[in-house]
Every structure is written in structure tokens, then in C-alpha cells.
Design a protein around this motif. Structure first.
Motif, PDB file in Angstrom:
ATOM      1  N   ALA A   1       5.503   2.956  -4.038  1.00  0.00           N
ATOM      2  CA  ALA A   1       6.474   2.073  -3.322  1.00  0.00           C
ATOM      3  C   ALA A   1       7.830   1.959  -3.789  1.00  0.00           C
ATOM      4  N   THR A   2       8.423   1.412  -3.420  1.00  0.00           N
ATOM      5  CA  THR A   2      10.021   0.667  -4.032  1.00  0.00           C
ATOM      6  C   THR A   2      10.055   0.049  -5.180  1.00  0.00           C
ATOM      7  N   PRO A   3      10.999   0.169  -5.454  1.00  0.00           N
ATOM      8  CA  PRO A   3      10.651  -0.379  -7.087  1.00  0.00           C
ATOM      9  C   PRO A   3      10.894  -1.635  -6.635  1.00  0.00           C
ATOM     10  N   GLU A   4      11.272  -2.617  -5.664  1.00  0.00           N
ATOM     11  CA  GLU A   4      10.860  -3.790  -4.899  1.00  0.00           C
ATOM     12  C   GLU A   4       9.501  -4.636  -4.463  1.00  0.00           C
ATOM     13  N   THR A   5       9.478  -3.516  -4.150  1.00  0.00           N
ATOM     14  CA  THR A   5       7.785  -3.643  -3.472  1.00  0.00           C
ATOM     15  C   THR A   5       6.652  -3.860  -4.619  1.00  0.00           C
ATOM     16  N   GLN A   6       7.085  -2.847  -6.032  1.00  0.00           N
ATOM     17  CA  GLN A   6       6.458  -3.016  -7.458  1.00  0.00           C
ATOM     18  C   GLN A   6       6.013  -3.977  -7.799  1.00  0.00           C
TER      19      GLN A   6
ATOM     20  N   LYS B   1      -1.209  -5.613  -0.337  1.00  0.00           N
ATOM     21  CA  LYS B   1      -1.467  -5.357   1.073  1.00  0.00           C
ATOM     22  C   LYS B   1      -0.871  -3.827   1.403  1.00  0.00           C
ATOM     23  N   THR B   2       0.780  -3.944   0.953  1.00  0.00           N
ATOM     24  CA  THR B   2       1.359  -2.998   1.785  1.00  0.00           C
ATOM     25  C   THR B   2       1.095  -1.204   1.680  1.00  0.00           C
ATOM     26  N   LEU B   3       0.484  -1.023   0.321  1.00  0.00           N
ATOM     27  CA  LEU B   3       0.014  -0.020   0.055  1.00  0.00           C
ATOM     28  C   LEU B   3      -1.878   0.131   0.362  1.00  0.00           C
TER      29      LEU B   3
END
Length: 835
Positions: free
Chosen positions: A659-664, A812-814
């Protein structure tokens, strides 16, 4: 218990919650044990919730593979081809859910395999624990293709209303969420993280606060040890809590604050050595020093099953069981009591569920059934009962269908009366007709309206009126909706949901009318399913699969007496549920009145049934072994063919890096919030349990558990920060009755206008609670160091609501990435027949 005892240690060490460690985790590039645990649980719950929801869609069982057909088998969804279907029997068109001729509303419908979502977890669990369960493994393929699959597809074709349309959690959704919670807890211990993972537990500081808040527990310990001495002591309790690689014993002064606290932090091996030394020094346990819990392998639990069966075989009464087994039975009794109290009293659909149970219970001829079981051979009596209840003489309705018709028919009449009242109150027949047109529209049209509402992110009432009414009516309803939202924001939930002549009140009436139409159609569709010729045949066939086992049960047990026990229990259950004394403590007492009857039934089967329960015991052992061994990995860690396969795990550290840093950062915030709230929910459960056990034991003390919990929350800065991050609109969320379902879909969590099943009764109850003074004997803890405004804000917001569970939107995105990691192992284990 020693009156004065302090554990020596290295010094005081402050306990920090997992939320504080997220920054250090990101610097080190590794997740904490709590983060891995709740990432695993979140993905398991989210995936299971998705798969349960898929079961309500046409053709889902096709993705389960054998023994099901590769296409739907419902009366309107099966392929329209001549001749018998491949894989099924020549009679499946007759006995498999209806004739091959479709209804007019289904003309042109074509099912596509692309419409079916993958269900790898339930597919594997079905194959391992249902298809290969005792007795079920002997069922013929036609049972699955001609009975089970047509029933599921036929039910899906009925297209019952959704939570979005009903503005409440439907019974189907509630059952799915409950199964997700139970099965997810089990499966998450089988498919685990590759790194170290630990669940969140209330810290020692939190539990010490609980000891102060809830009176009675330590006092009872004191009186048990020193019955002649007045209460006034420096008591201590040693608690072993796992934290990464170490364990800790903490001495906690519970009454007097004149003595300090000492925290001891050592490795588990050092504590084992300490325990051995203490037992050598004090063999008679005059100091009553703490016992360290043994680290038992799961295999000991498998051996424990055999031991428990042997004890049950020779012990006909619960009170004669060993202490350890009586304690285990008590915990099971409490868990079951909580489940019954939720299902029949506190759940959103409790009233309707209880009404259905009472309707069926009142119509079952218990006296005749018991007489038949006593006068004739039980095995013959069972066949006769099945024939009487499910038989369809000369094409007439079976007794089961007649009883079902009476029960559900009464609900349909009530729904019709409610519709008439709401239409008059609304005063706009064109709007009422628009709702009716949507509810009774063809399958594809209803689906299109729901999808349009979801895509636009608007209340489905607005979409329905726009599709089925005039532009002027749509504009009018839109203005009502704006006032409705404003009232929901400015007023509490009960006040905002009142029906009146204001624009907001009219919109509420409109939503209630849509719900009433949906309930009427749902009951009509369920009644049609029950009236289908296939339904009694399905039930009869399902029972016939168990005939051999039923015969053995009849030989081993006095079924007439056991049926009488069941009748008495249901009578008592309904009586308690309808009474004013229907709290959890009352259900614990209910279960205590009847647990001996259930236990004696198990004793009869074990002691008189020979090897009757051996297959069941083997099945239970398989379930425990699944926890121990997990799902085999698709890659082997050893070249030896005899070596046990390595269990499949998920590397969440690696998964999160995708995931992107923001999503992490967003995911870690959600997971650490989940860890924080879970720890406090466990503390709340402990408060409730203590209060319930005090009530069960006849204590006159009245405890306001919500007030106690609010007091506990007000002492924690992490909780204050959690509220600050989440915003002030939390109390308007509709899932208060199912707050445990943090994994639920958006239509449960994001509907600001959702209503309770019996919202009028709920409104009256909440008003009464606001007016009611604090109970005379209620107990309140000391206030903490937070500012007065912050403390009051938390207490007022959460006194009735409790601590709301976080959402897991970023997590949920992952979910698809998680599925890619785990699905291969599940499918490979099924193909290799590894059980």
C-alpha cells in the motif's frame, strides 16, 4: 491470603497501549504483535462477511464446486434447455424447486458466472466440516444438487428486501454478522500471521480501575478468608500477562494507597524457575502464592475430550462433576445465556424472532408427540411423526406448511394494517404508490434501483421516488429529506425518528412505509417458499439422511421425557423473554434451571449409545486439529516426504508494504483503534459479568454498568484522543444494537437514518432513562485528571452508547491482496483432500 505482601521488583514501569508503538513500528519497518493480530482478524472478518452476503445471490453455490452443479438450479434461474441437466437427476426439474417454466418477470434473465463472487473460505470450511461431517458424508450427490442447491437459488430468486430498504438490520444480515463473529474468531486462529501476534487485553491499570469500580468481588474474597475480621486490608493479586517475549507479575494494592506498586518483568523461563522455588519453600501453600498458568500444547485439549467423555459417561448429575468441569459448564451456561438474551430481547429483531418462536411453540402438539413416543417403538414413532408433519396427502398442504401458514399469515395481516395506517398518515397516495411499485417490481428493476442508490450515495427513498413518481413529487421529497437530515444531526436519535406533520416527520413516515411494504412482501415470499412442493420434500430428505443416527438416539435415550424437557425449556424461555425481568442475569438463572436436563441427555447418549458419538468426537477433534495445524502451505519447508506440511500463514508486514504510505498510515490507525477499543470492550464485558453474577447470587446492589464504563473511559487519555480523531458525530451512527459488528458493510454503518425494529418502544425507554434518577445503590468511581469539560463530554456521549467500534474502510482496500495470498492454500488443501 496474606494480609500484607508485596512482590519485590526492579521498579515501577508504566504500561503503554499499542497505539503508542505505531510510530516506532514504522521506523523499524515491522508491525507490532497487536497490529498483526488485528490485521489478521480484520481481513478474516471482512472476507467472511463478504462471503456470507454472497450466499443470498443466485448461483453462489456454483463456486463451491462438487457436489454442486456448475450453474444455478432455481426455478427461474436454471438454464432453459431441454432434457435433464448434466450432473443432476432426471427428477430435479420436478423436485428441485419448481417447474422449468419461468415466471413472466424472469423472461430474458440469463445468469453469468461473472456475477458470482469467489468464496474460498466458506468453500473450504463447507468441504471440510459439513460435507465430510458425520452422516453428511453419506448423503447422495442428488441431495445436494436436487434439494440443497435449488432451495438456496430459489430463496435468492425471491430477492428479499435489504437493510438499505428496511432502514434496519434484517434478520438475515444479523445472522450473517453473528456467524461471521463466531466463525471468524475460530478461523483467524487457523489462518494466522507469519509473525508473532497477540490479542489486546485490558492493561493492569484498566483492570485495577475495574476492581475499584465494581464492588463485591474483593470483599467476597476477604470474607471467605477472614470471616471474623472487618474489611480493611492491603490485598494483592498477581496477574500473569503475556507481552511479546516476556511475562509480568504485578502486585496491585486494591484498597489502601499507602503502599507502592511494584512491577516485575522477567522471561517466562525465569518465572517458571521462580514458581518451582516457591513451591519448594512453601509446599503447603500457606502463603497462597500465585500459580502460573501452564503452557499446554493443543494436543492436550484433544486428549481432554476423551477424558471429558469418560467422566460424562459415569456421572449422571452435573453437581457431581469435577470442579474443573463444573467451572467450564458455568462459563458455557453464561455464554449461552448472553446469546439467548441478545436473540430474544436486545437484538434489533428480537421482538419478531420471539413472536415466531412463540407462534410455532403454541401450535406444536407436544402431548400427542410424547404419547406416541411412549406407546410405540420410538424408531417407528419418529417415522410416523415425520410422515404426519411433512407428509402431503393427495397433494394437500403438510402439517408443517399449515402451521407455517398460520404463523406467517398473521404477520402479513399485521403488515397490511400498518401499511393502511402509514398511508393515511402520509397523506400522499402518489408517493405511497411509488414505494409499492418498487417493492413489487421485477427482479432486474429492483436491482437496478438499489445499484443506482448505492452509486449515487443517496437514500434509496429518493431514488425510488425519482424512478416511480413525478419530478414534482421527487422535488418535494428531497426537501423533506434535507429537513430530516438536519433533525437527525441536531436531536438525539429517538427524538429525530418521531413521526409528525413536519417535513422531517413526513420523510420518516415515508421510510417507515417503505419498510412496511418490504416486510409484507418478504413474508409473502417466505410463505411461498414454504408452500412449494419441494420444501417438505427437502426437510423430509434431510431428516432421512439422519435416520440411522436418530434410531440409535431413540434406543439410547428416553425421547418422550427429553421432548418434555424441551417443552419446559421453551415455555420458560418465552416467559422470561416477555417478562420485565429479562436481563442477562435472568437468562443465566434460566439456563441454570435447565442445564441438568441437557446434560442428562448427553449422559444418556454417551453411556447407553455404545459408539454412537464416536464420529462426533472425531469431528470435534478434527476441528481442534485445524487450530493446531492450520491450512497446509502450498510450499513445503522440508524435503522429507514424511514431514508434516508447513501451515499457511500471511506475512502482514509484506502485505502492508504493497500500500501507499498514506494508506499504510490509515490502516495502522484503524487497526490500533480496533486494538484499543477491543481492550476496553473486554473490560466492559468484565464489568457486565461481575454485575450479572452479583445479581444471580441475589445481591441487593444495583449497578449501572454503562455509568461505570463511562467512568472508566473518562480516566483514559487514549480514549479522549480516540474521540478527538473520530469526530463528534459518532452518537448518530445506527448500529448501536450491533456495535460488535465493526466489520459490517456500508449499508449498516453509513445509513444515518436507520431505525430500530421497535423504535417507538425504544424512544419511550430512552426518555424514561433520561428522567430516571441514579439508582439509590449504584456505585460511581472517582473522577480522574482529565479536564471537567472533556470528562463530561465523554460521559454524556457514551453513557448510553458505550465506546463505538472503529471502521476499517482503509483496511478493506487490501482485501483482494489478502485473498490472493490465502486462496491458493485453501484450494490446494481441498484438492489434495487434506483434512
Amino acid at each position: 491470603m496474606a494480609k500484607d505482601f508485596l512482590a519485590a521488583g526492579l521498579g515501577k514501569k508504566k504500561t503503554k497501549h499499542a497505539t503508542k508503538s505505531s510510530a516506532s513500528m514504522r521506523k523499524s519497518g515491522k508491525l507490532t504483535s497487536h497490529e498483526r493480530h488485528y490485521l489478521n482478524k480484520a481481513f478474516v472478518y471482512l472476507q467472511l462477511q463478504r462471503e456470507w452476503s454472497s450466499l443470498s445471490k443466485i448461483g453462489t453455490l456454483t463456486s463451491y464446486g462438487s457436489p454442486f452443479l456448475p450453474h444455478p438450479n432455481g426455478p427461474n434461474s436454471r438454464p432453459q434447455i431441454g432434457g435433464p441437466k448434466a450432473g443432476g437427476s432426471m427428477f430435479s426439474g420436478i423436485l428441485g424447486g419448481g417447474s422449468s417454466k419461468r415466471k413472466a418477470a424472469w423472461d430474458g434473465y440469463e445468469w453469468s458466472e461473472d456475477d458470482t463472487a469467489e468464496s474460498p473460505v466458506l468453500r473450504y470450511l463447507f468441504w471440510r466440516f459439513i460435507k465430510n461431517a458425520p452422516v453428511m458424508r453419506e448423503a447422495k450427490p442428488e441431495y445436494w444438487t436436487d434439494q440443497i442447491q435449488p432451495f438456496f437459488d430459489s430463496f435468492a430468486e425471491r430477492d428479499l428486501s435489504t437493510t438499505q430498504e428496511r432502514s434496519e438490520v434484517t434478520k438475515r444480515r444479523l445472522i450473517a454478522m453473528g456467524l461471521t463473529r463466531i466463525l471468524g474468531t475460530y478461523y483467524s486462529t487457523c489462518m494466522t500471521s507469519s509473525g508473532r501476534s497477540l490479542p489486546a487485553r485490558p492493561s493492569m491499570r484498566i483492570m485495577r480501575r475495574v476492581d475499584h469500580l465494581v464492588p463485591g468481588s474483593m470483599e467476597s474474597m476477604w470474607h471467605a478468608e477472614f470471616p471474623l475480621d472487618p474489611v480493611g486490608y492491603n490485598a494483592w493479586t498477581a496477574v500473569v500477562g503475556e507481552e511479546d517475549a516476556c511475562f509480568r507479575i504485578i502486585s496491585r494494592v486494591l484498597v489502601s494507597s499507602s503502599r507502592p506498586e511494584f512491577f516485575v518483568l522477567r522471561t517466562w523461563e525465569r518465572f517458571q524457575s521462580l514458581a518451582h522455588s516457591l513451591s519448594t519453600i512453601d509446599p503447603l501453600r500457606t502463603l497462597d502464592l500465585p500459580l502460573l498458568p501452564p503452557s499446554l500444547p493443543l494436543t492436550s485439549s484433544l486428549h481432554e475430550i476423551d477424558k471429558s467423555v469418560a467422566i460424562t459417561r459415569r456421572t449422571p448429575k452435573l453437581k457431581d462433576l469435577p470442579v474443573s468441569h463444573r467451572d467450564a459448564e458455568e462459563w458455557v451456561r453464561i455464554w449461552v445465556a448472553y446469546a439467548f438474551q441478545f436473540i430474544f430481547v436486545s437484538s434489533p429483531t428480537a421482538g419478531e424472532t420471539l413472536s415466531l418462536l412463540k407462534g410455532f411453540h403454541d401450535l406444536i402438539p407436544y402431548a400427542a408427540l410424547k404419547l406416541g413416543l411412549m406407546l410405540v417403538n420410538p424408531t417407528l414413532a419418529i417415522r410416523a411423526v415425520v410422515a404426519i408433519v411433512l407428509g402431503q396427502p393427495i397433494g394437500q398442504m403438510s402439517l408443517f406448511q399449515r402451521i407455517f401458514s398460520i404463523v406467517v399469515g398473521g404477520g402479513i395481516k399485521t403488515a397490511k394494517k400498518n401499511i393502511e395506517v402509514l398511508r393515511r398518515k402520509l397523506g400522499h397516495n402518489d408517493l405511497a404508490d411509488a414505494l409499492h411499485a418498487h417493492v413489487y417490481a421485477p427482479f432486474a428493476q429492483r436491482a437496478a434501483t438499489r445499484e443506482a442508490s448505492r452509486f449515487a450515495g443517496e437514500d434509496i427513498v429518493l431514488t425510488i421516488v425519482r424512478d416511480h413518481s413525478t419530478p414534482a413529487s421527487s422535488k418535494l421529497v428531497s426537501s423533506w429529506y434535507k429537513d430530516f437530515l438536519a433533525r437527525n444531526v441536531s436531536e438525539d436519535k429517538a427524538e429525530a425518528q418521531r413521526e409528525d406533520s413536519s417535513p422531517a416527520g413526513r420523510y420518516q413516515t415515508l421510510k417507515n412505509l417503505l419498510r412496511a411494504y418490504c416486510l409484507r412482501r418478504d413474508k409473502e415470499q417466505v410463505l411461498e417458499i414454504a408452500m412449494e412442493r419441494n420444501t417438505p420434500i427437502l426437510l423430509k430428505t434431510s431428516i432421512s439422511v439422519w435416520y440411522n443416527t436418530i434410531y440409535k438416539v431413540a434406543d439410547a435415550s428416553n425421547l418422550a421425557a427429553r421432548l418434555g424437557d424441551l417443552q419446559a425449556f421453551v415455555d420458560d424461555l418465552i416467559k422470561v423473554s416477555l417478562s420485565s425481568k429479562n436481563e442477562a442475569a435472568d437468562f443465566i438463572k434460566l439456563c441454570a434451571r435447565h442445564d441438568q436436563s441437557l446434560y442428562f441427555f448427553a449422559h444418556e447418549l454417551i453411556s447407553n449409545g455404545g459408539n454412537l458419538i464416536d464420529p462426533l468426537i472425531g469431528w470435534c477433534k478434527s476441528g481442534l486439529d485445524f487450530i493446531n495445524s492450520g491450512v497446509p502451505s502450498t510450499t513445503s519447508s522440508s524435503k522429507s516426504p514424511t514431514a508434516a506440511p508447513r501451515r499457511a500463514t500471511v506475512d502482514y508486514d509484506e502485505l502492508l508494504r504493497q500500500a501507499t504510505p498514506e494508506t499504510q498510515a490509515a490502516i495502522l490507525e484503524e487497526i490500533n483503534d480496533l486494538s484499543l477499543v477491543t481492550a476496553y470492550k473486554k473490560a466492559y464485558a468484565d464489568i457486565c459479568l461481575r454485575a450479572d453474577l452479583l445479581a444471580v447470587n441475589g445481591s441487593a446492589l444495583v449497578l449501572d454498568r454503562d455509568a461505570l464504563f463511562a467512568d472508566l473511559l473518562s480516566q483514559d487519555h487514549d480514549v479522549a484522543n480516540y474521540f478527538e480523531r473520530r469526530g463528534s458525530g459518532l452518537s448518530d451512527r445506527p448500529e448501536d444494537d450491533v456495535s460488535w459488528a465493526w466489520f459490517a458493510d456500508d449499508d449498516v454503518l453509513n445509513n444515518p437514518s436507520a431505525i430500530k425494529l421497535d423504535w417507538k418502544a425504544a424512544a419511550a425507554q430512552e426518555k424514561a432513562q433520561r428522567k430516571k434518577a441514579t439508582p439509590k445503590n449504584s456505585f460511581s468511581a472517582r473522577k480522574g485528571s482529565l479536564s471537567r469539560n472533556a470528562r463530561v463530554e465523554i460521559e454524556e456521549k457514551e453513557r448510553m452508547k458505550g465506546l463505538p467500534m472503529p471502521r476499517v474502510q482503509a483496511t478493506k482496500t487490501l482485501l483482494e491482496d489478502y485473498l490472493d495470498v490465502t486462496q491458493g492454500s485453501l484450494d490446494a488443501a481441498k484438492r489434495a483432500q487434506i483434512k
